[in-house]
Design a protein around this motif. Sequence first.
Motif, mmCIF file in Angstrom:
data_model
loop_
_atom_site.group_PDB
_atom_site.id
_atom_site.type_symbol
_atom_site.label_atom_id
_atom_site.label_comp_id
_atom_site.label_asym_id
_atom_site.label_seq_id
_atom_site.Cartn_x
_atom_site.Cartn_y
_atom_site.Cartn_z
ATOM 1 N N SER A 134 0.874 -1.232 0.068
ATOM 2 C CA SER A 134 0.019 -0.050 0.148
ATOM 3 C C SER A 134 0.892 1.251 -0.121
ATOM 4 C CB SER A 134 -0.913 -0.031 1.325
ATOM 5 O OG SER A 134 -1.589 1.329 1.311
ATOM 6 N N GLY A 135 0.168 2.210 -0.501
ATOM 7 C CA GLY A 135 0.890 3.678 -0.501
ATOM 8 C C GLY A 135 0.893 4.325 0.876
ATOM 9 N N SER A 136 1.696 5.076 1.091
ATOM 10 C CA SER A 136 1.473 5.717 2.642
ATOM 11 C C SER A 136 0.176 6.457 2.726
ATOM 12 C CB SER A 136 2.680 6.614 2.561
ATOM 13 O OG SER A 136 2.407 7.502 3.722
ATOM 14 N N PRO A 137 -0.208 6.531 3.999
ATOM 15 C CA PRO A 137 -1.494 7.166 4.096
ATOM 16 C C PRO A 137 -1.313 8.842 4.113
ATOM 17 C CG PRO A 137 -0.521 6.527 6.341
ATOM 18 C CD PRO A 137 0.183 5.777 5.105
ATOM 19 N N ALA A 243 -3.658 13.752 -6.498
ATOM 20 C CA ALA A 243 -4.400 13.156 -5.448
ATOM 21 C C ALA A 243 -3.531 12.548 -4.197
ATOM 22 C CB ALA A 243 -5.459 12.290 -6.056
ATOM 23 N N LEU A 244 -2.336 12.151 -4.529
ATOM 24 C CA LEU A 244 -1.387 11.438 -3.760
ATOM 25 C C LEU A 244 -0.451 12.652 -2.922
ATOM 26 C CD1 LEU A 244 -0.702 8.324 -5.671
ATOM 27 C CD2 LEU A 244 -2.042 8.531 -3.464
ATOM 28 N N ALA A 245 -0.718 13.677 -3.488
ATOM 29 C CA ALA A 245 0.203 14.742 -2.740
ATOM 30 C C ALA A 245 -0.159 14.886 -1.176
ATOM 31 C CB ALA A 245 0.192 16.102 -3.343
ATOM 32 N N PRO A 246 0.718 15.145 -0.324
ATOM 33 C CA PRO A 246 0.372 15.409 1.074
ATOM 34 C C PRO A 246 -0.400 16.574 1.207
ATOM 35 C CG PRO A 246 2.693 15.699 0.645
ATOM 36 C CD PRO A 246 2.226 15.165 -0.543
ATOM 37 N N LYS A 247 -0.260 17.424 0.344
ATOM 38 C CA LYS A 247 -1.217 18.717 0.460
ATOM 39 C C LYS A 247 -2.703 18.402 0.455
ATOM 40 C CE LYS A 247 -1.749 23.270 -2.181
ATOM 41 N NZ LYS A 247 -1.605 24.053 -3.372
ATOM 42 N N TYR A 248 -3.078 17.231 -0.012
ATOM 43 C CA TYR A 248 -4.417 16.887 -0.156
ATOM 44 C C TYR A 248 -4.635 15.662 0.602
ATOM 45 C CZ TYR A 248 -4.122 20.283 -4.081
ATOM 46 O OH TYR A 248 -3.678 21.245 -4.815
ATOM 47 N N LEU A 249 -3.688 14.681 0.864
ATOM 48 C CA LEU A 249 -3.983 13.423 1.372
ATOM 49 C C LEU A 249 -3.302 13.098 2.835
ATOM 50 C CD1 LEU A 249 -5.166 10.473 0.554
ATOM 51 C CD2 LEU A 249 -2.696 9.790 0.017
ATOM 52 N N ASN A 250 -4.214 12.993 3.722
ATOM 53 C CA ASN A 250 -3.773 12.435 5.010
ATOM 54 C C ASN A 250 -4.855 11.722 5.535
ATOM 55 O OD1 ASN A 250 -3.632 12.530 7.735
ATOM 56 N ND2 ASN A 250 -2.543 14.597 7.875
ATOM 57 N N GLN A 251 -4.770 10.459 5.704
ATOM 58 C CA GLN A 251 -5.438 9.342 6.210
ATOM 59 C C GLN A 251 -5.506 8.996 7.495
ATOM 60 O OE1 GLN A 251 -4.798 6.536 2.391
ATOM 61 N NE2 GLN A 251 -6.681 7.435 1.901
ATOM 62 N N SER A 252 -4.730 9.862 8.503
ATOM 63 C CA SER A 252 -4.507 9.571 9.954
ATOM 64 C C SER A 252 -5.939 9.532 10.266
ATOM 65 C CB SER A 252 -3.895 10.657 10.369
ATOM 66 O OG SER A 252 -4.636 11.841 10.275
ATOM 67 N N ALA A 253 -7.322 9.768 9.688
ATOM 68 C CA ALA A 253 -8.475 9.686 10.626
ATOM 69 C C ALA A 253 -8.852 7.952 10.644
ATOM 70 C CB ALA A 253 -9.419 10.404 9.495
ATOM 71 N N LEU A 254 -8.086 7.287 9.767
ATOM 72 C CA LEU A 254 -8.372 5.732 9.919
ATOM 73 C C LEU A 254 -8.221 5.367 11.446
ATOM 74 C CD1 LEU A 254 -9.006 3.163 8.160
ATOM 75 C CD2 LEU A 254 -6.286 2.913 8.470
ATOM 76 N N THR A 311 3.577 3.220 11.661
ATOM 77 C CA THR A 311 3.152 4.091 12.641
ATOM 78 C C THR A 311 1.797 4.298 12.736
ATOM 79 O OG1 THR A 311 5.369 5.407 12.520
ATOM 80 C CG2 THR A 311 3.630 6.208 13.677
ATOM 81 N N LEU A 312 0.957 4.340 11.584
ATOM 82 C CA LEU A 312 -0.294 4.647 11.369
ATOM 83 C C LEU A 312 -1.042 3.375 12.071
ATOM 84 C CD1 LEU A 312 -2.768 6.655 10.689
ATOM 85 C CD2 LEU A 312 -3.004 5.222 8.762
ATOM 86 N N LEU A 313 -0.511 2.008 11.714
ATOM 87 C CA LEU A 313 -1.414 1.012 12.067
ATOM 88 C C LEU A 313 -1.021 0.521 13.488
ATOM 89 C CD1 LEU A 313 -0.514 -1.157 8.751
ATOM 90 C CD2 LEU A 313 -2.608 0.190 9.389
ATOM 91 N N GLU A 314 0.055 1.182 14.117
ATOM 92 C CA GLU A 314 0.117 0.987 15.320
ATOM 93 C C GLU A 314 -0.812 1.793 16.196
ATOM 94 O OE1 GLU A 314 4.305 1.853 15.927
ATOM 95 O OE2 GLU A 314 5.039 -0.122 15.213
ATOM 96 N N SER A 315 -1.005 3.006 15.797
ATOM 97 C CA SER A 315 -1.977 3.789 16.244
ATOM 98 C C SER A 315 -3.297 3.129 16.079
ATOM 99 C CB SER A 315 -1.921 5.023 15.668
ATOM 100 O OG SER A 315 -0.755 5.867 16.102
ATOM 101 N N TYR A 316 -3.566 2.813 15.023
ATOM 102 C CA TYR A 316 -4.960 1.922 14.622
ATOM 103 C C TYR A 316 -5.147 0.814 15.704
ATOM 104 C CZ TYR A 316 -8.416 -0.273 11.829
ATOM 105 O OH TYR A 316 -9.620 -0.795 11.340
ATOM 106 N N GLN A 317 -4.028 0.177 16.148
ATOM 107 C CA GLN A 317 -4.135 -1.010 17.136
ATOM 108 C C GLN A 317 -4.511 -0.374 18.414
ATOM 109 O OE1 GLN A 317 -2.543 -4.932 16.389
ATOM 110 N NE2 GLN A 317 -0.913 -4.009 17.842
#
Length: 354
Positions: A134-137, A243-254, A311-317
Amino acid sequence: MTTSLLLDGISQRTTQTRRLTMAYLATGQGTTPVVLVHGNCSSSLFFQDFMLALAATGSYTVYAPDMRGYGESETLPVDATRGVRDYSDDLAAFVQALNLPPFHLLGWSLGGNIIMQYAIDYPGTARTLLLEASGSPYGFGGSKDAAGTPTWLDSAGSGGGTVNADFVKSLQSGDRGSGPTSSRTTMNAFYFKPPFQVSPEREEIYVSAILSTKVTPGNYPGDTLPSENWPGLAPGKLGVNNALAPKYLNQSALVDIIDKPPILWFHGADDQIVSDTSMFDIGFLGQLGVIPGWPGAQIYPPQPMKTQIRTLLESYQANGGSYQEHVLPECGHSPHIEKQDEVLKLCTEFMDAH
């Protein structure tokens, strides 16, 4: 689509969703649906052998849609300012048009970003998320730490302008040759870990899939803006790479969704595309001296893509979800092709457990 691109046992269909006309591949007669979402510069054709292997277990009916601007689906402009939400909304419209019961959802590369966004925007409908390479969130390029902090406020060094112009020309011309920036060479050098090779028949199918990418102002690679920041270009507002630029994409809400599907993240140990040392990342290419003027690691380090995902998945858990990570040795960016038997076992055991 010419029938020579389809394997025996795979059918190609179309459906008119509430958003666009989508083509998709289907196989299997099992009671459990699985939806496979492809990545950038590819299409559903890359999934055919894996689809047949899943269907052969007898448990699954397998669907693989072509996302907008790829394969046989309709090409509509991508509003990059929404991140990958155009794609996640298209995916939601697709599963609604097919009236699917709760399903398993696998996303490869960009497809991983799409299914993470889907889980954020349409909670409670996916049984599991399977993130394949997967691409980075926090998108592709232009971020500098585990938290996905943009390197520059304008996300310079990410977006449509970072794509190799000769590769874009190769796509536009339908080049099936073996030049240094052709689809064939790019696939064999980076989609797979050399010296891995597929059969000549499969290679032609996969090259056709890459060449199905529609090079249009609103689709691939997207527009670009000048920037005062290194390397001198910033993402525009249209197209997949923007659409994959960090200016627009931040999926930390997962991390904060209430209904958290179990996540399986599997990736090749030698992935050169999604990596903490990606051969397509401006920061890493600057460090290597490929792009002149690199301001140094203190200002513009390579994007730690896998570290960001972990790091995101560790927070998810930590917030009540669950995830498993599996690293496949001697494997590049396409585990379901390079390590099909191992990935089949990994995915079916995970899906059957949930």
